[in-house]
Design an enzyme around this catalytic site. Sequence first.
Site, PDB file in Angstrom:
ATOM      1  N   HIS A 122       0.815  -1.224   0.000  1.00 13.08           N
ATOM      2  CA  HIS A 122       0.000   0.000   0.000  1.00 13.08           C
ATOM      3  C   HIS A 122       0.848   1.273   0.000  1.00 13.08           C
ATOM      4  O   HIS A 122       0.307   2.361  -0.197  1.00 13.08           O
ATOM      5  CB  HIS A 122      -0.940   0.019   1.202  1.00 13.08           C
ATOM      6  CG  HIS A 122      -1.932  -1.093   1.210  1.00 13.08           C
ATOM      7  ND1 HIS A 122      -2.724  -1.387   0.126  1.00 13.08           N
ATOM      8  CD2 HIS A 122      -2.248  -2.019   2.161  1.00 13.08           C
ATOM      9  CE1 HIS A 122      -3.498  -2.426   0.404  1.00 13.08           C
ATOM     10  NE2 HIS A 122      -3.217  -2.826   1.629  1.00 13.08           N
ATOM     11  N   ASP A 159      -2.177 -11.064  -1.808  1.00 15.50           N
ATOM     12  CA  ASP A 159      -2.758 -10.500  -0.594  1.00 15.50           C
ATOM     13  C   ASP A 159      -4.242 -10.222  -0.873  1.00 15.50           C
ATOM     14  O   ASP A 159      -4.625  -9.964  -2.014  1.00 15.50           O
ATOM     15  CB  ASP A 159      -2.030  -9.198  -0.260  1.00 15.50           C
ATOM     16  CG  ASP A 159      -2.384  -8.619   1.097  1.00 15.50           C
ATOM     17  OD1 ASP A 159      -1.564  -8.742   2.013  1.00 15.50           O
ATOM     18  OD2 ASP A 159      -3.468  -8.023   1.220  1.00 15.50           O
ATOM     19  N   HIS A 161      -5.925  -7.697  -0.231  1.00 10.13           N
ATOM     20  CA  HIS A 161      -6.129  -6.299  -0.580  1.00 10.13           C
ATOM     21  C   HIS A 161      -5.406  -5.956  -1.882  1.00 10.13           C
ATOM     22  O   HIS A 161      -4.341  -6.506  -2.170  1.00 10.13           O
ATOM     23  CB  HIS A 161      -5.626  -5.384   0.546  1.00 10.13           C
ATOM     24  CG  HIS A 161      -6.253  -5.664   1.869  1.00 10.13           C
ATOM     25  ND1 HIS A 161      -5.610  -6.382   2.855  1.00 10.13           N
ATOM     26  CD2 HIS A 161      -7.472  -5.344   2.355  1.00 10.13           C
ATOM     27  CE1 HIS A 161      -6.408  -6.481   3.906  1.00 10.13           C
ATOM     28  NE2 HIS A 161      -7.534  -5.867   3.630  1.00 10.13           N
ATOM     29  N   ASP A 236      -4.176 -13.156   4.397  1.00 16.35           N
ATOM     30  CA  ASP A 236      -5.457 -12.554   4.748  1.00 16.35           C
ATOM     31  C   ASP A 236      -6.643 -12.981   3.879  1.00 16.35           C
ATOM     32  O   ASP A 236      -7.784 -12.624   4.208  1.00 16.35           O
ATOM     33  CB  ASP A 236      -5.351 -11.026   4.829  1.00 16.35           C
ATOM     34  CG  ASP A 236      -4.492 -10.403   3.766  1.00 16.35           C
ATOM     35  OD1 ASP A 236      -4.135 -11.086   2.803  1.00 16.35           O
ATOM     36  OD2 ASP A 236      -4.177  -9.204   3.888  1.00 16.35           O
TER      37      ASP A 236
END
Length: 305
Positions: A122, A159, A161, A236
Amino acid sequence: MAARLPVVHHPAYVAEVGDAHRFPMGKFGALAAQLRAEGFAPDGFHVPEPAPRDWLTRAHEPPYVDGILDLTLEPKAVRRIGLPLNATVALRAQLATAGTVLTARLALAHGVACNTAGGSHHAGPSGGAGFCVFNDVGVAARVLLDEGAVARVLVVDLDVHHGDGTALIFAAEPRVTTFSMHCVENWPLDKPPSDRDVDLPAGTGDEAYLTALSRHLPEMLAAARPDLVFYNAGVDPHREDALGKLSLTDAGLAARDAFVVETCLAAGIPVAGVIGGGYARDVGALALRHAGLHRASAAALARHG
């Protein structure tokens, strides 16, 4: 088998954020302990030195880098990261980034190598976000490209995200291909385009997930023709993850990791593995899940090394 896999770790991967913080900082130490218990790195881990400023500014704007290193970043930007800005957090970010550079070098030498941190996807050119300070994969790819160690790179980001920071860093870089497969209904709301984005609906389970991966990964390898794959193996997507929204089981995550590493190594493409996200109060359970990347990598290395 496990002993042959190069593993990168530093004790300072565990920074001081406070026991009540929702980011499970203790998982990095727990993962290292888990790997030792499973027979990895019997002669010790490969230990990085802090990434120099010159590396960090290849992926991030200098004022942001200096704000982290000098501990002078404005409070609004610190809040966006979601971690306190102190000397241990800044050092951890430098070490984890250098750890991924070292992991990439070891992967080129041995076929596959894994970090016990990394995957801070991110963090973009102008700042960090989502518990990510420096984009370690972004920095590592730039360093290796600049050195001429590789000519083309593929980032495989699994991931849960979207890899927004990585997409932004390499938006105008034809030598780096970015592939993100994530939950479309999860954070971040703004998802700048990767070279390929696979948007999965909330609740996606093992079968649908692995079917999508088995279609897209070979296509991406053929299109990118990379000299190195960076694999973000966030756990995740697990059905019990606090921030996930997908429904993979332990067996699904294991099959995912095995497929990625095996497919790359069978094609003669080295893999640098980073652990990505995983969120739970039980850091022991997280360590077990994250160790799946290292198990899969060791098994593939035994077959192809």
